[in-house]
Design an enzyme around this catalytic site. Sequence first.
Site, PDB file in Angstrom:
ATOM      1  N   HIS A   1       0.838  -1.210   0.000  1.00  0.00           N
ATOM      2  CA  HIS A   1       0.000   0.000   0.000  1.00  0.00           C
ATOM      3  C   HIS A   1       0.877   1.267   0.000  1.00  0.00           C
ATOM      4  O   HIS A   1       2.035   1.216  -0.368  1.00  0.00           O
ATOM      5  CB  HIS A   1      -0.997  -0.056   1.147  1.00  0.00           C
ATOM      6  CG  HIS A   1      -1.689  -1.387   1.239  1.00  0.00           C
ATOM      7  ND1 HIS A   1      -2.666  -1.783   0.341  1.00  0.00           N
ATOM      8  CD2 HIS A   1      -1.496  -2.452   2.069  1.00  0.00           C
ATOM      9  CE1 HIS A   1      -3.058  -3.012   0.636  1.00  0.00           C
ATOM     10  NE2 HIS A   1      -2.367  -3.444   1.677  1.00  0.00           N
TER      11      HIS A   1
ATOM     12  N   GLU B   1      -2.258   0.024   7.946  1.00  0.00           N
ATOM     13  CA  GLU B   1      -1.378  -1.000   7.383  1.00  0.00           C
ATOM     14  C   GLU B   1      -0.224  -0.387   6.620  1.00  0.00           C
ATOM     15  O   GLU B   1       0.908  -0.875   6.702  1.00  0.00           O
ATOM     16  CB  GLU B   1      -2.182  -1.931   6.463  1.00  0.00           C
ATOM     17  CG  GLU B   1      -1.354  -3.058   5.860  1.00  0.00           C
ATOM     18  CD  GLU B   1      -2.144  -3.907   4.889  1.00  0.00           C
ATOM     19  OE1 GLU B   1      -1.539  -4.852   4.313  1.00  0.00           O
ATOM     20  OE2 GLU B   1      -3.343  -3.639   4.680  1.00  0.00           O
TER      21      GLU B   1
ATOM     22  N   HIS C   1       2.787  -7.200   4.463  1.00  0.00           N
ATOM     23  CA  HIS C   1       1.402  -6.764   4.651  1.00  0.00           C
ATOM     24  C   HIS C   1       0.947  -7.072   6.069  1.00  0.00           C
ATOM     25  O   HIS C   1       1.584  -7.837   6.804  1.00  0.00           O
ATOM     26  CB  HIS C   1       0.482  -7.480   3.661  1.00  0.00           C
ATOM     27  CG  HIS C   1       0.661  -7.038   2.241  1.00  0.00           C
ATOM     28  ND1 HIS C   1      -0.119  -6.085   1.643  1.00  0.00           N
ATOM     29  CD2 HIS C   1       1.579  -7.429   1.310  1.00  0.00           C
ATOM     30  CE1 HIS C   1       0.298  -5.898   0.396  1.00  0.00           C
ATOM     31  NE2 HIS C   1       1.317  -6.703   0.175  1.00  0.00           N
TER      32      HIS C   1
ATOM     33  N   GLU D   1       1.587 -11.905   5.412  1.00  0.00           N
ATOM     34  CA  GLU D   1       0.577 -11.217   6.213  1.00  0.00           C
ATOM     35  C   GLU D   1       1.070 -11.384   7.645  1.00  0.00           C
ATOM     36  O   GLU D   1       0.878 -12.421   8.278  1.00  0.00           O
ATOM     37  CB  GLU D   1      -0.805 -11.836   6.008  1.00  0.00           C
ATOM     38  CG  GLU D   1      -1.351 -11.720   4.588  1.00  0.00           C
ATOM     39  CD  GLU D   1      -1.851 -10.317   4.248  1.00  0.00           C
ATOM     40  OE1 GLU D   1      -1.766  -9.406   5.111  1.00  0.00           O
ATOM     41  OE2 GLU D   1      -2.337 -10.123   3.115  1.00  0.00           O
TER      42      GLU D   1
END
Length: 262
Positions: A57, A94, A149, A227
């Site tokens: 992101h 995030e 992430h 993740e």
Amino acid sequence: MSAYRAAVLALVTLAAGCGNIAPPPLERAAVDLPRPLDSPPAARPLDGKVVVIDPGHNGGNAAHPREINRQVDIITGRKACNTVGTATDAGYPEHAFTWDVASRLKPILEGMGATVVLTRPNDKGVGPCVDVRAAIGNKAKADAVLSIHGDGARPSGHGFHVIIPGLLPGHNDDVVGPSRRLGRAVRDAYRAGTGIPYANYTGTNGLNRRTDLGGLNLSKRPAVFIEAGNMRNRGDAAKMSRPAFRERMARALADGLRRFLD
């Protein structure tokens, strides 16, 4: 005194005088001793390796919906260029988490000798798109690509998982195997280094194979996603929000990359 006696006396006197003369000191020979050779620098475990770190992101994505919602080709379909990402219930985003962990990981890897490339230079921009992020790793001829992430799963789910690419015949045949080995190395090191358990809501034993992520589908280099925890879970979020624990995460990820690359 006869001439004979005078000659003998002169010889005796000369001999006595010579006995008081010290021999000249010996000069120390000038010897050029060989100088010790300079020791070559110690080899580091990741010398010559290139690692691409992809912090998921970006901080400016939310303010630019048109740009990040643009559809791009990911081989198995079309998806948004990028997304905003998730956040903890307390509002820790995030994009900030992934940037912080990546910023901590980079100098650790460089200390091991690796050349490290980031897919974005800061946490204030927009994108880049997922296809561009994959292209960065390909162009750098990365020996490993790690995309970082934080998940946004249901609050009852907790733990981490590593996403590895599924086979797309004719596209990623050469990197599926190495990516699987990279995924296992990162999984094992992250579990050992952080104590976070495998996710209890997805994957199997901390691994999840997918073919719907452009960053993996388009990569020509060994690549995985992690993740690192579920940001919507209270326990995971507490760990991910602490700088000291993010440092611990970064060191665990560095160990996983070293295990794969060394």
